[in-house]
Structures are given as C-alpha cells and as structure tokens.
Write a protein that holds these residues in place. Structure first.
Motif, PDB file in Angstrom:
ATOM      1  N   ALA A 181      26.261   1.482 -15.299  1.00 36.15           N
ATOM      2  CA  ALA A 181      26.339   0.275 -16.133  1.00 36.15           C
ATOM      3  C   ALA A 181      25.412   0.354 -17.337  1.00 36.15           C
ATOM      4  O   ALA A 181      25.781  -0.084 -18.435  1.00 36.15           O
ATOM      5  CB  ALA A 181      25.998  -0.954 -15.288  1.00 36.15           C
ATOM      6  N   THR A 192      20.943  -0.545  -2.655  1.00 39.01           N
ATOM      7  CA  THR A 192      20.142  -1.025  -3.786  1.00 39.01           C
ATOM      8  C   THR A 192      20.836  -0.687  -5.117  1.00 39.01           C
ATOM      9  O   THR A 192      20.241  -0.819  -6.177  1.00 39.01           O
ATOM     10  CB  THR A 192      18.710  -0.443  -3.750  1.00 39.01           C
ATOM     11  N   GLY A 250      21.680  -9.834  -8.735  1.00 41.69           N
ATOM     12  CA  GLY A 250      20.689  -9.070  -9.504  1.00 41.69           C
ATOM     13  C   GLY A 250      21.260  -8.391 -10.732  1.00 41.69           C
ATOM     14  O   GLY A 250      20.520  -7.856 -11.558  1.00 41.69           O
ATOM     15  N   THR A 307      24.108   0.859 -11.190  1.00 44.84           N
ATOM     16  CA  THR A 307      23.157   0.538 -12.259  1.00 44.84           C
ATOM     17  C   THR A 307      23.092   1.680 -13.276  1.00 44.84           C
ATOM     18  O   THR A 307      23.063   1.447 -14.490  1.00 44.84           O
ATOM     19  CB  THR A 307      21.753   0.279 -11.662  1.00 44.84           C
ATOM     20  N   ARG A 352       9.578  -3.059 -11.397  1.00 47.49           N
ATOM     21  CA  ARG A 352       8.858  -3.542 -12.599  1.00 47.49           C
ATOM     22  C   ARG A 352       9.748  -4.511 -13.377  1.00 47.49           C
ATOM     23  O   ARG A 352       9.282  -5.526 -13.894  1.00 47.49           O
ATOM     24  CB  ARG A 352       8.417  -2.357 -13.457  1.00 47.49           C
ATOM     25  N   GLU A 398       8.780  -1.898   2.723  1.00 50.66           N
ATOM     26  CA  GLU A 398       8.785  -2.012   1.269  1.00 50.66           C
ATOM     27  C   GLU A 398       9.318  -3.384   0.836  1.00 50.66           C
ATOM     28  O   GLU A 398       8.835  -3.956  -0.150  1.00 50.66           O
ATOM     29  CB  GLU A 398       9.626  -0.899   0.643  1.00 50.66           C
ATOM     30  N   GLN A 454      26.987  -4.778  -9.019  1.00 53.83           N
ATOM     31  CA  GLN A 454      26.146  -4.471  -7.864  1.00 53.83           C
ATOM     32  C   GLN A 454      26.857  -4.973  -6.613  1.00 53.83           C
ATOM     33  O   GLN A 454      26.425  -5.948  -5.998  1.00 53.83           O
ATOM     34  CB  GLN A 454      24.775  -5.087  -8.078  1.00 53.83           C
ATOM     35  N   TYR A 459      23.375  -4.544 -14.204  1.00 56.20           N
ATOM     36  CA  TYR A 459      22.371  -3.462 -14.232  1.00 56.20           C
ATOM     37  C   TYR A 459      20.941  -3.976 -14.024  1.00 56.20           C
ATOM     38  O   TYR A 459      20.033  -3.673 -14.784  1.00 56.20           O
ATOM     39  CB  TYR A 459      22.490  -2.586 -15.498  1.00 56.20           C
ATOM     40  N   ASN A 460      20.772  -4.777 -12.974  1.00 55.91           N
ATOM     41  CA  ASN A 460      19.458  -5.292 -12.547  1.00 55.91           C
ATOM     42  C   ASN A 460      18.803  -6.231 -13.561  1.00 55.91           C
ATOM     43  O   ASN A 460      17.607  -6.509 -13.462  1.00 55.91           O
ATOM     44  CB  ASN A 460      18.476  -4.151 -12.229  1.00 55.91           C
ATOM     45  N   GLU A 495      14.404   7.233  -8.949  1.00 55.88           N
ATOM     46  CA  GLU A 495      14.552   6.204  -7.918  1.00 55.88           C
ATOM     47  C   GLU A 495      15.096   6.796  -6.611  1.00 55.88           C
ATOM     48  O   GLU A 495      14.625   6.471  -5.520  1.00 55.88           O
ATOM     49  CB  GLU A 495      15.483   5.099  -8.438  1.00 55.88           C
ATOM     50  N   SER A 526       4.341   2.780  -3.911  1.00 50.74           N
ATOM     51  CA  SER A 526       5.728   3.242  -4.047  1.00 50.74           C
ATOM     52  C   SER A 526       6.549   2.287  -4.913  1.00 50.74           C
ATOM     53  O   SER A 526       7.256   2.723  -5.829  1.00 50.74           O
ATOM     54  CB  SER A 526       6.359   3.371  -2.659  1.00 50.74           C
ATOM     55  N   ARG A 568      12.427   8.808  -4.883  1.00 51.42           N
ATOM     56  CA  ARG A 568      11.442   7.893  -4.279  1.00 51.42           C
ATOM     57  C   ARG A 568      11.971   7.367  -2.937  1.00 51.42           C
ATOM     58  O   ARG A 568      11.249   7.328  -1.943  1.00 51.42           O
ATOM     59  CB  ARG A 568      11.189   6.726  -5.242  1.00 51.42           C
ATOM     60  N   GLN A 583      17.623  -9.227 -11.706  1.00 54.46           N
ATOM     61  CA  GLN A 583      16.976  -8.975 -10.405  1.00 54.46           C
ATOM     62  C   GLN A 583      15.585  -9.605 -10.391  1.00 54.46           C
ATOM     63  O   GLN A 583      14.799  -9.392 -11.311  1.00 54.46           O
ATOM     64  CB  GLN A 583      16.863  -7.459 -10.187  1.00 54.46           C
ATOM     65  N   THR A 602      16.206  -4.450  -0.544  1.00 54.76           N
ATOM     66  CA  THR A 602      15.458  -3.285  -0.059  1.00 54.76           C
ATOM     67  C   THR A 602      15.167  -3.395   1.429  1.00 54.76           C
ATOM     68  O   THR A 602      15.344  -2.436   2.180  1.00 54.76           O
ATOM     69  CB  THR A 602      14.120  -3.173  -0.831  1.00 54.76           C
ATOM     70  N   GLN A 617       6.098   2.355  -8.656  1.00 52.64           N
ATOM     71  CA  GLN A 617       6.720   3.478  -9.374  1.00 52.64           C
ATOM     72  C   GLN A 617       8.184   3.213  -9.684  1.00 52.64           C
ATOM     73  O   GLN A 617       8.807   3.966 -10.419  1.00 52.64           O
ATOM     74  CB  GLN A 617       6.620   4.749  -8.516  1.00 52.64           C
ATOM     75  N   SER A 618       8.735   2.156  -9.097  1.00 52.31           N
ATOM     76  CA  SER A 618      10.162   1.887  -9.270  1.00 52.31           C
ATOM     77  C   SER A 618      10.412   1.044 -10.519  1.00 52.31           C
ATOM     78  O   SER A 618       9.892  -0.067 -10.649  1.00 52.31           O
ATOM     79  CB  SER A 618      10.691   1.150  -8.033  1.00 52.31           C
ATOM     80  N   PRO A 619      11.258   1.543 -11.438  1.00 53.25           N
ATOM     81  CA  PRO A 619      11.586   0.735 -12.624  1.00 53.25           C
ATOM     82  C   PRO A 619      12.305  -0.558 -12.253  1.00 53.25           C
ATOM     83  O   PRO A 619      12.158  -1.573 -12.934  1.00 53.25           O
ATOM     84  CB  PRO A 619      12.492   1.654 -13.452  1.00 53.25           C
ATOM     85  N   THR A 620      13.045  -0.529 -11.152  1.00 56.10           N
ATOM     86  CA  THR A 620      13.743  -1.737 -10.713  1.00 56.10           C
ATOM     87  C   THR A 620      12.731  -2.815 -10.333  1.00 56.10           C
ATOM     88  O   THR A 620      12.901  -3.990 -10.666  1.00 56.10           O
ATOM     89  CB  THR A 620      14.636  -1.433  -9.491  1.00 56.10           C
TER      90      THR A 620
END
Lengths: 447, 295
Positions: free
Chosen positions: A419, A411, B241, A416, B66, B266, A206, B244-245, A438, B58, A441, B248, B257, B61-64
């Motif tokens: 990876a 972001t 993070g 990601t 959650r 946000e 990242q 791959y998050n 994403e 909004s 969105r 995070q 963000t 809805q983001s998997p990041t």
C-alpha cells in the motif's frame, strides 16, 4: 456472541431408541481408532468451537446431521459453539489463559503459536493415511513444525482463492475468458477503467483478502517473506518487481477504495457491479447466485494469475482444528476428526464446494461435481477449481507455516508494504527495506 | 461503642464488593500487563521468563510502533480539541430552558449511552467505499463523479480525520454533561452583575464563565484524554489501523500484536508504554477534581 447448538437426548423416546439403534447398527464394522473410554453407560461430552460458516447450509449439516449422528453413535453429547471468524484468535487466547474450554477448536489459519498447548496431531494423520492416503502438501505445510517434528494442528480442508472477473466487461476489452496473467490483469483492468469506469479490486487493506491476494502477487513475481528454510528473504528483486507492478496497477486501474476494505468489501463491490476483478473465495459467486442471479451470470472464475515466475495463489482460508492439552475429551476429539474426514464428501457438498478436502480421496468424484453444478451459471463455472492444487499454496510458502509467519500475517506487514508503494508514500526499495526490518524483528522474537 | 463497631463492619462489607471488583477486573490485569511486558509470554507459551526491557527495546525499533505512538497523540489531541469546543457550545445552548430541551438532551446523550461498537458500525457504513450516504449525496449533487467519490477511510489524512470525528461524536455527550453541570453551578448573580455593568455575551463568556469553569473543563479534558488514549474500538472497526498503518494507534497495535499476532509480551509492552503519561494525567485529574469540588 456465540451461537450454541447441542445435539442431545435427555429423554429417549421409543422412536429415538430405534433411530439410535439404527445408527449404531450402521456403525458396526467401522473401527474406533481412539478408544473413547468410560463404561458403556457413561455419556460423554464433546465441545467444539468453530466459525459461523460462510455457507449457512454447512452449519446446518454439521450441527444438525453429522454431529447429531456422531453423538448418538458414540454416546456423546456434542456441543457446537459458533463465533464469527474475527473472534477466534481472541477466544483461543482466553481458553489457553484459563486452561479450559473446548475439546476441539477450529482456527482459520495455521495456529503455530499454540504448539506447546496442543497435542501432537500426527497420530490422527497416521490413522487417516491408511484409509484416505496422504494429506495434500498444503495441509502438511500448514500444520507441521519441521523443527520440533510436531503436528500442531489438523487440517481437514482449505478454501481456494481464485480470480473473480466480470465476463461482460472483460469480453469487451479482448479477454473473454478473463485475465490469465498479472500482465493481462493490468492491460484489461486499465482498459475497463478507462472505457467504463469500473475499477479493479486487488485489495491493499489490513484484512484477510488483501493479505492473501498480495501474497499471490508477491510469489508470482518471485518474491516471498521467507525461504524454504525459514530465512527472511522479503527484500529481493522479485519483491521489488511485484511492488513496481502494484504501483502500476493501482495508478492505472484502481482507486483508493481498495485501501478501505474489510474482508467482505470486495464481495460487495463485485455484487454491486462496481468492480471488474477481485481475488476471493467462491463466496462472491455463491452470494450472487442467491441474491443477484443477473450478476451471477456475469461473474466468472479463473485460476490464480500467472506471474513472471509462476502461477500461484494462497489458500483463502485454512481450516485447522486443534485439541488442547487441557481438553477433557481428547480421545473423543480425535475420533470425531477421523470420522469427520470419513464423511467429508458430504461436508464438501454441504459447503457448496467452499471447503476443499485435504484428503482428496474422500471426494473421489470432485471433478464431476464441480463441473456440473445446477446452481451455477454456466453449470461448469466451478470447473476451474479442479486445478487448484497446481496453484494453491500455504501462507509460509515456500517454507512452512510458523508462529513468526503468523505474526507477520496478522500485523499486515505485506499489505502495508504494497500500500505504501501504491500510494507513493515510499519507493519499492524503501518499502521492501522497511518490511524486511519488521519481518526480521518478528522472526528474531520467535526463534 | 458496639453500634460504631457495627457501622464500621457494615461500611467495610458495603465497600468490599467495589474493592473486589477493582482488584479483580482492573488491578489484576494491570499487574499482569506489567509482568507480561517484562517477560517472554506468548499466547501458547507455558511458564515465564524475565527478559527485562527487551520487549520495549524491540517495539521501539518498529516503524509501525513509532507511527502508532504519533497517531495516538494526534488522535487524542484532535478529538479532544473538537470535543471541548463543541461541548462548550452545546452546554451554553442547553443551559437555558426552551421547549423540547429534554428531547434535545436525550438525542445528544444517545452516542454515549449506545454501545460504541454499534455506533462505529453505523459510521463504517456512512463512510463506506460503495454505500456511503455522504458520497451518494455528493454524487446526486454532481459534486463528484460516481467512480471518483472521496474514500473517507482510504486516504491517510481523510481516514485519520474520520476516526477523530467519530470518536469526537462519541465523546461529545460526556463532556457536554460535565460542562453543563459546571455551567449550572455558576451563581446566576455573577453574570447578571456583569450584564448590569455593561458586559456583553462574549466578554461575559470569556472573562467570567470560562475562567470560573476552568477546573471542570480540565476534568472533562483529562477524562477525555484518558478515554481516547486507551480506546481502540473506533479505529479497529473503521480502519483496523489502515490505510498503510496511518490510523494505527497504540491500543489497536497492542491487540494486533498480542492477541492476533500471538506475542502477548510485546502486546503488553505496547499497551503499558503510555502508562507513565497516563499516571501523570490521572494525578492531574484528581488534583483538579479536588479544586473543582472547592468551586
């Protein structure tokens, strides 16, 4: 913490007077595009914020020579503040919140989100086109918003992102000139890892370098985050091909190291003799020339790798100056940029060929310079960068840079996505679908 | 009467700087964060438009997001478990007088008094993919191959473990000092009476010392939870993070963000998402602190 340098003269000695008179005389005949205002005796101030350049000699030239001479010529105290590249966005946000700060602020990526806070930089481009011709497409697409017709920044230069490879290793697996394509990279890097243990270094972290390298891989396979019109197209067959390729490359030729990186890690990996390949600016080779001459001879450069669809790479860094609406000295800032471009040949040399011009005519002998660099081994090491405009592009390719593209970039949606597939956390189809959700969105927010 | 009025004015004057400090540096940003979270504020926007809960909808809805929410809990619970067990052991070791106790206490306090950014950068090098001193030792001992050493910050589980351990290292002195204060406050005659009655170390510790220290342990845990939930330094410096998050957390995601990504609204929504939980924790903390005072 910022480093502050001032070019000022609170008391003027006879020597200073003579010197200033000489500079003023040298400036006679050059047009002043943006009248600086104020009486002849009124001394103005121009405050500039930009990064601490990777090449220290550049800051020395910029602060100590160019700004000093420009300040004397224009009766202006030029204050240059330097901060590390990671602090620029936070500082810009703070200046906007406070509605005060510097007259000129340099971002290292297109700052489209700040469009409402900056002047239209179109008049600077117009002024320069008469003398230096049109800017390159990369500069245009990084600073122009086609929806509003406004130039939200002015780009003086960009940094190429070529392939860096260990010639001694690649020669032993049948690629004496390094990999020419992504397929070559897989074959050669796999053979090197099997024979010598050295892994390949296409970043999956990242951070900046991974973000850039993976976009090149994505585009080369026909994928993209958005199309020319700015519609989200990341979930495409081209993206799936790129993801499958990355999985293969990671399993056969890389290690989990590439998931740990910051922007300087691939430099260290190459300089330590560990990596066989990395996508990066010429910071690796320039550092090697100064710190590790033996390794410098081993590390060579190649153009962006050819993919199934095209040969392409992102610019590594895009210099983007903005003049805030609330800047105190807008006229001075505009004139400064015009004059800076006029002297870009010196900037190019001071940056040790790190910064390439957005107005190529400012460095007419560029091919000759990069083909004969006494510091390089061999002297024509940087000659491959002569074709950079054939393969370097902007972050929003094939569309324009935008605030949404910037948020996707910052972001780390693309690294990601790659990876998770490389590590087997998701299939290419799942990763592309997640990234699409994403990205859509984010794009919806910025409509 | 006049003297009392003067004393009142003096008190107000002396209290005012603290109040001003809290309002300016804590209250105002907090109110702004709430306003931003229900607005359409971007880094470059001018003006403000109320959008209700759109930003919260909004981010949900983001998997990041959650993932970051889950990681925040994992990071906090993991770090606090390590901290509270280790702080108990350290406090027990440091409560008795011994030669060099002052020096030991000084070294233990160092991670807390040194800037966290410096400590985290030190750990970043210790866990580095090329120059890790841990990996160097493992390679020298022939326990791993030079090109196959563990990537402490490159494997999802190892990276999470690394950030938890570094944060625990940072928080340990704070909890140790609190527990040490609690331990020294226990009247000596109680454990002595237990010893006379034949209670051993473990029985005394678990049935007398820990129950008597429960209020102060709660205070240490709750302070630790708040500090950990709201911290982004360790994650930002060590992994940003990644990978791959997988490390995070909400504060780092809010920064990426809001500041780097440019969507302040946000970013604010992400950062205030935990406020209801933290308010409950703060209320508990104050309540337990009052009980601790009684003890």
């Amino acid at each position: 913490m910022s480093k502050k340098k001032r070019s000022k003269s609170s008391t003027i000695s006879r020597r200073d007077f003579v010197k200033a008179a000489g500079v003023a005389a040298a400036g006679v005949g050059t047009s002043v595009a943006f009248p600086l205002g104020g009486g002849a005796q009124e001394r103005k101030t121009l405050k500039i914020l930009q990064w601490s350049h990777f090449v220290p000699g550049y800051d020395k030239w910029f602060d100590g020579e160019f700004c000093t001479a420009w300040g004397e010529k224009n009766n202006t105290e030029v204050i240059v503040d330097h901060i590390s590249l990671g602090e620029i966005n936070a500082r810009a946000a703070a200046e906007v919140a406070a509605q005060q700060g510097h007259d000129l602020l340099m971002f290292l990526s297109p700052p489209a989100a700040y469009e409402d806070q900056v002047i239209d930089h179109g008049e600077i481009y117009q002024e320069l086109e008469g003398t230096w011709g049109k800017p390159i497409d990369l500069g245009y697409k990084s600073t122009y918003n086609p929806k509003t017709g406004k130039y939200f920044a002015f780009s003086d230069s960009y940094v190429p992102d070529p392939a860096n490879y260990r010639q001694d290793l690649w020669s032993q697996v049948g690629f004496p000139n390094g990999p020419d394509s992504w397929e070559d990279l897989h074959k050669g890097a796999k053979a090197i890892k099997e024979q010598f243990g050295n892994p390949c270094g296409v970043g999956l972290s990242q951070e900046l370098d991974s973000n850039m390298a993976l976009r090149g891989l994505l585009w080369a396979h026909g994928g993209a985050v958005q199309d020319e019109e700015g519609a989200v197209v990341i979930n495409s067959p081209g993206t799936l091909e790129a993801l499958k390729y990355m999985r293969k490359l990671y399993e056969d030729a890389q290690t989990a190291e590439v998931l740990t990186w910051d922007p300087s890690s691939n430099n260290r990996g190459m300089l330590a003799g560990k990596l066989s390949f990395a996508c990066n600016a010429i910071s690796i080779t320039r550092t090697a020339e100064k710190q590790n001459p033996e390794m410098s001879e081993k590390i060579q450069l190649a153009p962006a790798l050819m993919g199934p669809v095209r040969r392409i790479a992102a610019e590594h860094v895009m210099d983007c100056y903005v003049i805030w609406n609330f800047a105190d000295n807008k006229a001075g800032a505009k004139q400064f940029l015009v004059d800076y471009i006029g002297d870009f040949a010196n900037a190019f040399k001071a940056s040790e060929f790190y910064n390439f011009p957005c107005f190529p005519q400012t460095v007419p002998n560029m091919d000759e310079l990069i083909a004969n660099d006494p510091a390089a081994k061999p002297p024509d090491k940087y000659k491959v960068l002569g074709t950079v405009l054939d393969w370097a592009t902007n972050i929003g390719y094939p569309g324009f840079a935008s605030a949404a593209i910037d948020e996707v970039f910052n972001t780390f949606v693309v690294p990601t996505m790659f990876a998770t597939v490389a590590r087997g956390q998701a299939t290419p189809e799942e990763a592309a679908a997640t990234a699409e959700k994403e990205v859509k969105r984010i794009f919806d927010k910025w409509k | 009467m006049g003297l009392r009025r003067d004393a009142g004015r003096l008190g107000a004057a002396m209290f005012a700087p603290a109040l001003l400090y809290i309002v300016a540096l804590v209250g105002t940003p907090l109110v702004l964060a709430f306003l931003y979270s229900v607005g359409n504020v971007k880094v470059g926007s001018v003006g403000y438009e109320f959008v209700g809960l759109d930003n919260f909808i909004s981010v949900l809805q983001s998997p990041t997001f959650r993932g970051a929410l889950l990681h925040s809990f994992l990071f906090t619970v993991g770090a606090q478990l390590i901290v509270i067990i280790s702080a108990n052991i350290l406090a027990l070791a440091l409560v008795d007088r011994f030669r060099g106790r002052g020096l030991v206490r000084f070294f233990i306090l160092l991670p807390w008094v040194a800037p966290i950014s410096l400590g985290a950068i030190g750990w970043k090098w210790i866990l580095d993919s090329i120059y890790s001193v841990i990996n160097w030792v493992l390679v020298q001992l022939h326990l791993v191959e030079p090109f196959d050493a563990p990537m402490w910050l490159g494997e999802g589980a190892l990276a999470m473990l690394s950030v938890i351990m570094v944060h625990a290292w940072r928080m340990l002195p704070f909890s140790t000092v609190i527990l040490l204060a609690g331990l020294t406050a226990i009247p000596k005659d109680i454990p002595e009476a237990a010893a006379v009655d034949g209670a051993g170390f473990w029985r005394t510790h678990f049935q007398i010392t820990i129950p008597m220290m429960t209020p102060i342990i709660n205070v240490a845990v709750l302070f630790g939870v708040v500090f950990t939930f709201t911290d982004m330094t360790v994650v930002y410096i060590l992994t940003r993070g990644g990978p791959y998050n997988s490390t995070q957390v909400l504060p780092s995601l809010a920064f990426f963000t809001g500041i780097l990504g440019g969507d302040l609204a946000e970013g604010a929504a992400i950062s205030v998402f935990l406020v209801p939980i933290l308010v409950v924790i703060a209320w508990l903390m104050l309540r337990l602190a009052r009980r601790a005072e009684v003890v």
